[in-house]
Design a protein around this motif. Sequence first.
Motif, mmCIF file in Angstrom:
data_model
loop_
_atom_site.group_PDB
_atom_site.id
_atom_site.type_symbol
_atom_site.label_atom_id
_atom_site.label_comp_id
_atom_site.label_asym_id
_atom_site.label_seq_id
_atom_site.Cartn_x
_atom_site.Cartn_y
_atom_site.Cartn_z
ATOM 1 N N ARG A 1 35.502 25.169 -88.313
ATOM 2 C CA ARG A 1 35.422 24.651 -89.523
ATOM 3 C C ARG A 1 34.466 23.902 -90.381
ATOM 4 O O ARG A 1 33.655 23.616 -90.042
ATOM 5 C CB ARG A 1 36.610 23.307 -89.701
ATOM 6 C CG ARG A 1 37.799 24.261 -89.111
ATOM 7 C CD ARG A 1 39.472 22.652 -89.254
ATOM 8 N NE ARG A 1 38.919 21.536 -88.493
ATOM 9 C CZ ARG A 1 39.115 21.304 -87.844
ATOM 10 N NH1 ARG A 1 39.961 22.030 -86.144
ATOM 11 N NH2 ARG A 1 38.587 20.048 -86.500
ATOM 12 N N ASN A 2 35.034 23.147 -91.565
ATOM 13 C CA ASN A 2 33.368 23.094 -91.914
ATOM 14 C C ASN A 2 33.203 21.692 -91.810
ATOM 15 O O ASN A 2 32.033 21.297 -91.431
ATOM 16 C CB ASN A 2 33.673 23.092 -93.625
ATOM 17 C CG ASN A 2 33.390 24.097 -94.772
ATOM 18 O OD1 ASN A 2 32.735 24.917 -93.738
ATOM 19 N ND2 ASN A 2 33.795 23.702 -95.698
ATOM 20 N N ASP A 3 34.034 21.010 -91.260
ATOM 21 C CA ASP A 3 33.733 19.681 -90.685
ATOM 22 C C ASP A 3 33.215 19.946 -89.116
ATOM 23 O O ASP A 3 33.442 18.504 -88.547
ATOM 24 C CB ASP A 3 35.486 18.754 -90.414
ATOM 25 C CG ASP A 3 36.606 18.912 -89.859
ATOM 26 O OD1 ASP A 3 35.802 20.098 -88.682
ATOM 27 O OD2 ASP A 3 37.604 19.209 -89.747
ATOM 28 N N THR B 1 37.554 30.300 -84.762
ATOM 29 C CA THR B 1 37.043 29.799 -86.061
ATOM 30 C C THR B 1 36.458 28.469 -86.107
ATOM 31 O O THR B 1 36.630 27.647 -85.433
ATOM 32 C CB THR B 1 38.478 29.247 -87.244
ATOM 33 O OG1 THR B 1 38.580 28.549 -87.043
ATOM 34 C CG2 THR B 1 39.368 31.375 -87.032
ATOM 35 N N ALA C 1 36.181 29.652 -97.525
ATOM 36 C CA ALA C 1 34.288 28.650 -97.713
ATOM 37 C C ALA C 1 35.102 27.406 -96.233
ATOM 38 O O ALA C 1 33.797 27.439 -95.504
ATOM 39 C CB ALA C 1 34.468 28.135 -99.056
ATOM 40 N N ASN C 2 36.364 26.844 -96.007
ATOM 41 C CA ASN C 2 36.350 25.945 -95.290
ATOM 42 C C ASN C 2 36.834 26.663 -93.655
ATOM 43 O O ASN C 2 36.421 25.865 -93.046
ATOM 44 C CB ASN C 2 37.670 25.084 -96.054
ATOM 45 C CG ASN C 2 37.287 25.096 -97.673
ATOM 46 O OD1 ASN C 2 36.075 24.307 -97.639
ATOM 47 N ND2 ASN C 2 38.662 24.137 -97.776
ATOM 48 N N LEU C 3 36.664 27.331 -93.658
ATOM 49 C CA LEU C 3 36.785 28.349 -92.404
ATOM 50 C C LEU C 3 36.666 29.410 -92.860
ATOM 51 O O LEU C 3 36.394 30.547 -92.705
ATOM 52 C CB LEU C 3 38.371 28.343 -92.599
ATOM 53 C CG LEU C 3 38.900 29.132 -91.045
ATOM 54 C CD1 LEU C 3 38.861 27.514 -90.357
ATOM 55 C CD2 LEU C 3 40.568 29.039 -91.135
ATOM 56 N N SER C 4 35.354 29.852 -91.002
ATOM 57 C CA SER C 4 34.620 31.014 -90.714
ATOM 58 C C SER C 4 35.125 31.326 -89.265
ATOM 59 O O SER C 4 35.232 30.905 -88.858
ATOM 60 C CB SER C 4 32.986 31.466 -90.988
ATOM 61 O OG SER C 4 32.755 29.998 -89.855
#
Length: 143
Positions: free
Chosen positions: A42-44, A40, A67-70
Amino acid sequence: MFVTHLHLEQKVPAGLAPPLFKFWRGVSLSLETSWYLCVTARNDGGTETFLVAWEVELLEFIAAAGANLSVRSIARIDKSRVQPGRWEMRWIDALWTPSPAEQAEAWQVVMRFEGAPELHDEHLNTVGQSDARQLVFSESLTN
């Protein structure tokens, strides 16, 4: 499932890890069936890798990524049918939930492996095409 062993616990100083998290240098598997390795983003900008057992859990994991993890990539890990004592890993290009008729046959997922044109159910049986399936993951859509 994983079995932890006390002598393999990695002690992490307070404040460096989220509360109640434990870290292990090694674990053993009590469930020697198919596993799914999910990478995955993360947004960061960081990545995390998860091992998920069972197809229903995989579908829930993908749906809950939010939304925070794809989910960037998924591999299936199986015990080797040819070489006892070994595991094999194949990357999944696409993953669908089955059509209502296929669900009646107890299918949980349909997948296509990297570099292979045929589709498979979770038991690795080859299955035909169906427009009634819902795409839940595609490698080409994540990269």
